[in-house]
Design a protein around this motif. Structure first.
Motif, PDB file in Angstrom:
ATOM      1  N   GLY A  22      25.630 -19.495   2.172  1.00 32.28           N
ATOM      2  CA  GLY A  22      26.212 -20.665   2.810  1.00 32.28           C
ATOM      3  C   GLY A  22      25.737 -20.907   4.234  1.00 32.28           C
ATOM      4  N   PHE A  77      24.495 -24.210   5.497  1.00 34.85           N
ATOM      5  CA  PHE A  77      25.549 -25.227   5.573  1.00 34.85           C
ATOM      6  C   PHE A  77      26.590 -24.872   6.631  1.00 34.85           C
ATOM      7  CE2 PHE A  77      24.170 -24.740   1.108  1.00 34.85           C
ATOM      8  CZ  PHE A  77      23.513 -25.955   0.963  1.00 34.85           C
ATOM      9  N   SER A 130      36.394 -20.533   0.789  1.00 38.63           N
ATOM     10  CA  SER A 130      35.754 -21.842   0.705  1.00 38.63           C
ATOM     11  C   SER A 130      35.747 -22.330  -0.734  1.00 38.63           C
ATOM     12  CB  SER A 130      34.306 -21.757   1.198  1.00 38.63           C
ATOM     13  OG  SER A 130      34.256 -21.492   2.578  1.00 38.63           O
ATOM     14  N   VAL A 182      32.169 -23.345  -6.419  1.00 39.60           N
ATOM     15  CA  VAL A 182      31.571 -24.285  -7.372  1.00 39.60           C
ATOM     16  C   VAL A 182      30.674 -23.527  -8.344  1.00 39.60           C
ATOM     17  CG1 VAL A 182      31.691 -26.249  -5.788  1.00 39.60           C
ATOM     18  CG2 VAL A 182      29.673 -24.786  -5.761  1.00 39.60           C
ATOM     19  N   TRP A 218      27.447 -23.026  -8.750  1.00 39.30           N
ATOM     20  CA  TRP A 218      26.085 -22.999  -8.212  1.00 39.30           C
ATOM     21  C   TRP A 218      25.472 -21.625  -8.394  1.00 39.30           C
ATOM     22  CZ3 TRP A 218      26.003 -25.533  -2.661  1.00 39.30           C
ATOM     23  CH2 TRP A 218      26.246 -26.901  -2.776  1.00 39.30           C
ATOM     24  N   CYS A 237      21.672 -22.786  -4.882  1.00 35.91           N
ATOM     25  CA  CYS A 237      22.541 -23.959  -4.668  1.00 35.91           C
ATOM     26  C   CYS A 237      22.321 -25.048  -5.717  1.00 35.91           C
ATOM     27  CB  CYS A 237      22.361 -24.542  -3.269  1.00 35.91           C
ATOM     28  SG  CYS A 237      22.705 -23.381  -1.946  1.00 35.91           S
ATOM     29  N   SER A 280      33.502 -37.830  -5.047  1.00 35.93           N
ATOM     30  CA  SER A 280      32.273 -37.045  -4.995  1.00 35.93           C
ATOM     31  C   SER A 280      32.562 -35.633  -4.515  1.00 35.93           C
ATOM     32  CB  SER A 280      31.236 -37.714  -4.086  1.00 35.93           C
ATOM     33  OG  SER A 280      31.677 -37.707  -2.754  1.00 35.93           O
ATOM     34  N   LEU A 281      31.626 -34.741  -4.829  1.00 34.05           N
ATOM     35  CA  LEU A 281      31.672 -33.360  -4.357  1.00 34.05           C
ATOM     36  C   LEU A 281      30.303 -33.053  -3.740  1.00 34.05           C
ATOM     37  CD1 LEU A 281      33.717 -31.844  -7.301  1.00 34.05           C
ATOM     38  CD2 LEU A 281      34.457 -32.006  -4.915  1.00 34.05           C
ATOM     39  N   ALA A 282      29.963 -31.794  -3.581  1.00 34.28           N
ATOM     40  CA  ALA A 282      28.763 -31.398  -2.831  1.00 34.28           C
ATOM     41  C   ALA A 282      27.459 -31.973  -3.381  1.00 34.28           C
ATOM     42  CB  ALA A 282      28.670 -29.876  -2.766  1.00 34.28           C
ATOM     43  N   THR A 283      27.353 -32.093  -4.697  1.00 31.53           N
ATOM     44  CA  THR A 283      26.183 -32.706  -5.328  1.00 31.53           C
ATOM     45  C   THR A 283      26.675 -33.624  -6.439  1.00 31.53           C
ATOM     46  OG1 THR A 283      25.886 -31.023  -7.051  1.00 31.53           O
ATOM     47  CG2 THR A 283      24.804 -30.601  -4.926  1.00 31.53           C
ATOM     48  N   THR A 314      28.003 -31.667  -9.408  1.00 28.20           N
ATOM     49  CA  THR A 314      29.175 -30.807  -9.229  1.00 28.20           C
ATOM     50  C   THR A 314      30.420 -31.551  -9.681  1.00 28.20           C
ATOM     51  OG1 THR A 314      28.111 -29.690  -7.369  1.00 28.20           O
ATOM     52  CG2 THR A 314      30.490 -29.425  -7.584  1.00 28.20           C
ATOM     53  N   GLU A 318      35.592 -28.073  -7.779  1.00 25.49           N
ATOM     54  CA  GLU A 318      35.517 -27.142  -6.656  1.00 25.49           C
ATOM     55  C   GLU A 318      36.912 -26.550  -6.465  1.00 25.49           C
ATOM     56  OE1 GLU A 318      34.453 -27.383  -1.900  1.00 25.49           O
ATOM     57  OE2 GLU A 318      33.501 -28.772  -3.284  1.00 25.49           O
TER      58      GLU A 318
END
Length: 133
Positions: free
Chosen positions: A14, A17, A34, A37, A39, A43, A115-118, A121, A124
């Protein structure tokens, strides 16, 4: 106050980020996890269904809890973010979460998001837990 970062080697790094997988406050014996997800260590999303992503995120959560000196029995609160309308995903997500949580019954908040990180995804899961003593 003594704070320790938790970053299991089996999970993605991480640091690009500016995040850790968790932070432990050893004075109050709490671990703040945190959002976990589905991943891999690069990532990248591994699975394309909400069920498979939930399973993977739950396993990652357990990995972080263990590395941070906690366990599922010590969970205090979960926030579960799902892409889309929460009610559409509850029948798929709840049995998987229940499988990993067992009997502790932490406080849980479910949130449907746009939406989420991608874009790939779908879920979460973040948590707060006590440290095992």
């Amino acid at each position: 106050m003594s704070i320790v970062n938790i970053n299991p080697a089996s999970l993605y790094d991480g640091s690009p980020f500016s995040l850790s997988q968790a932070r432990v406050d050893t004075d109050c014996n709490l671990i703040f996890v945190s959002g976990q997800v589905d991943w891999d260590t690069d990532c990248e999303v591994i699975n394309n269904t909400i069920e498979a992503q939930t399973e993977s995120a739950a396993k990652n959560l357990l990995t972080v809890l263990t590395e941070g000196g906690s366990a599922v029995e010590n969970l205090l609160h979960l926030r579960i973010y799902v892409r889309g309308e929460l009610g559409d995903h509850i029948p798929k997500v709840v049995p998987i979460i229940a499988k990993y949580l067992g009997a502790p019954r932490p406080a849980i908040t479910g949130i449907g998001v746009a939406s989420l990180a991608t874009p790939e995804t779908l879920i979460e899961i973040e948590a707060v837990a006590k440290i095992s003593t």
